[in-house]
Design an enzyme around this catalytic site. Structure first.
Site, PDB file in Angstrom:
ATOM      1  N   GLU A 189     -23.847  58.265  68.575  1.00 35.38           N
ATOM      2  CA  GLU A 189     -23.448  59.290  67.602  1.00 35.38           C
ATOM      3  C   GLU A 189     -22.631  60.381  68.291  1.00 35.38           C
ATOM      4  O   GLU A 189     -21.591  60.817  67.779  1.00 35.38           O
ATOM      5  CB  GLU A 189     -24.685  59.908  66.952  1.00 35.38           C
ATOM      6  CG  GLU A 189     -24.375  61.075  66.025  1.00 35.38           C
ATOM      7  CD  GLU A 189     -25.597  61.926  65.747  1.00 35.38           C
ATOM      8  OE1 GLU A 189     -25.434  63.027  65.189  1.00 35.38           O
ATOM      9  OE2 GLU A 189     -26.729  61.507  66.085  1.00 35.38           O
ATOM     10  N   GLU A 224     -21.246  57.855  62.533  1.00 37.53           N
ATOM     11  CA  GLU A 224     -20.611  58.207  63.803  1.00 37.53           C
ATOM     12  C   GLU A 224     -21.067  57.278  64.920  1.00 37.53           C
ATOM     13  O   GLU A 224     -20.276  56.943  65.813  1.00 37.53           O
ATOM     14  CB  GLU A 224     -20.929  59.661  64.152  1.00 37.53           C
ATOM     15  CG  GLU A 224     -20.242  60.660  63.230  1.00 37.53           C
ATOM     16  CD  GLU A 224     -20.632  62.100  63.513  1.00 37.53           C
ATOM     17  OE1 GLU A 224     -19.819  62.993  63.227  1.00 37.53           O
ATOM     18  OE2 GLU A 224     -21.758  62.333  64.010  1.00 37.53           O
ATOM     19  N   SER A 231     -24.899  60.636  60.816  1.00 40.39           N
ATOM     20  CA  SER A 231     -25.156  60.274  62.211  1.00 40.39           C
ATOM     21  C   SER A 231     -24.949  58.783  62.467  1.00 40.39           C
ATOM     22  O   SER A 231     -24.353  58.394  63.479  1.00 40.39           O
ATOM     23  CB  SER A 231     -26.582  60.664  62.596  1.00 40.39           C
ATOM     24  OG  SER A 231     -26.760  62.069  62.506  1.00 40.39           O
ATOM     25  N   ASP A 271     -18.746  61.057  67.268  1.00 38.61           N
ATOM     26  CA  ASP A 271     -18.333  62.368  66.774  1.00 38.61           C
ATOM     27  C   ASP A 271     -17.127  62.882  67.544  1.00 38.61           C
ATOM     28  O   ASP A 271     -16.166  63.404  66.961  1.00 38.61           O
ATOM     29  CB  ASP A 271     -19.508  63.337  66.901  1.00 38.61           C
ATOM     30  CG  ASP A 271     -19.137  64.755  66.518  1.00 38.61           C
ATOM     31  OD1 ASP A 271     -18.826  65.000  65.339  1.00 38.61           O
ATOM     32  OD2 ASP A 271     -19.152  65.631  67.401  1.00 38.61           O
TER      33      ASP A 271
END
Length: 240
Positions: A44, A120, A117, A48
């Site tokens: 994650e 990502e 989450s 991101d």
């Protein structure tokens, strides 16, 4: 196979499916006898960063006259909890999440923060399984329509949710989460009550509540209140 169906939806076939399983695994699953199982928080983190970079680069190319402030606002309108959660649902990631029994009972797989989450994390997994050129093309394809429908500059001044997203990112406060508390009034003219939450020390803490004639209006009002509160806190700290 569950993984195969996801690969068909996202348009990418993994060479290392362990990466995909890791991306779909919530940390609640990795307790007791499952402690050695890898969960998706590291992926994650990576996803991101990649998403922010790819979209920042693309926005600079599409809007060469925009300054840093406008570019940041446009990116925040693309990379936020609402947008990413919807994309996760489009991939049916809510049904593919590997979670602990307690989280399953609470239907945590439907929480926007968790959906964001896992989306990502999948993005991070695709990058590690391929290369930057492939993930860049994948992200650009995923967000093509979103960028084409991006709001005009003047709307950003009135969009408190986007402004709050930018502010909380700057202050490293995480992503705001909006929850519908309830509604009242007749069906033809309802009023919605929405709470806005921030993550503090691993707990979701409610900051403000606001009402509106639509859920979006209530969310905007709650975001406006939180912006004012955070900006007031900043002023006080600077004056000390």
């Amino acid at each position: 196979m569950i993984q195969q169906s996801l690969e068909q939806v996202i348009g990418y076939k993994f060479k290392n499916r362990d990466l995909l399983i890791e991306a779909l695994t919530h940390k609640s699953y990795c307790i007791n006898e499952k402690k050695r199982q890898s969960h998706n928080e590291r992926l994650e983190f990576l996803g991101d960063a990649i998403l922010g970079f790819v979209l920042a680069e693309q926005l600079m190319q599409i809007f060469p006259q925009d300054n840093e402030g406008l570019l940041s606002k446009k990116r925040a309108s693309l990379v936020n909890q609402d947008v990413l959660a919807k994309k996760a649902l489009a991939f049916k990631l809510d049904s593919l999440l590997i979670m602990g029994p307690g989280e399953k009972e609470q239907e945590s797989n439907l929480k926007p923060r968790i959906l964001c989450s896992v989306y990502e994390a999948v993005l991070g997994a695709v990058y590690l399984d391929s290369d930057y050129a492939q993930i860049k093309a994948w992200v650009q394809k995923e967000f093509k329509t979103d960028i084409e429908q991006i709001k005009p500059d003047l709307e950003f001044e009135r969009d408190y949710k986007t402004r709050l997203q930018e502010l909380t990112q700057k202050l490293k406060l995480g992503t705001p989460e909006y929850q519908l508390i309830g509604s009242q009034g007749p069906s033809h003219n309802p009023e919605f009550l929405v709470g806005i939450f921030l993550n503090e020390n691993g707990k979701s803490v409610e900051k403000f509540r606001a009402t509106g004639k639509s859920k979006k209006a209530a969310e905007q009002s709650a975001a406006q209140q939180l912006i004012q509160s955070l900006e007031t806190e900043q002023v006080k700290r600077k004056s000390v």
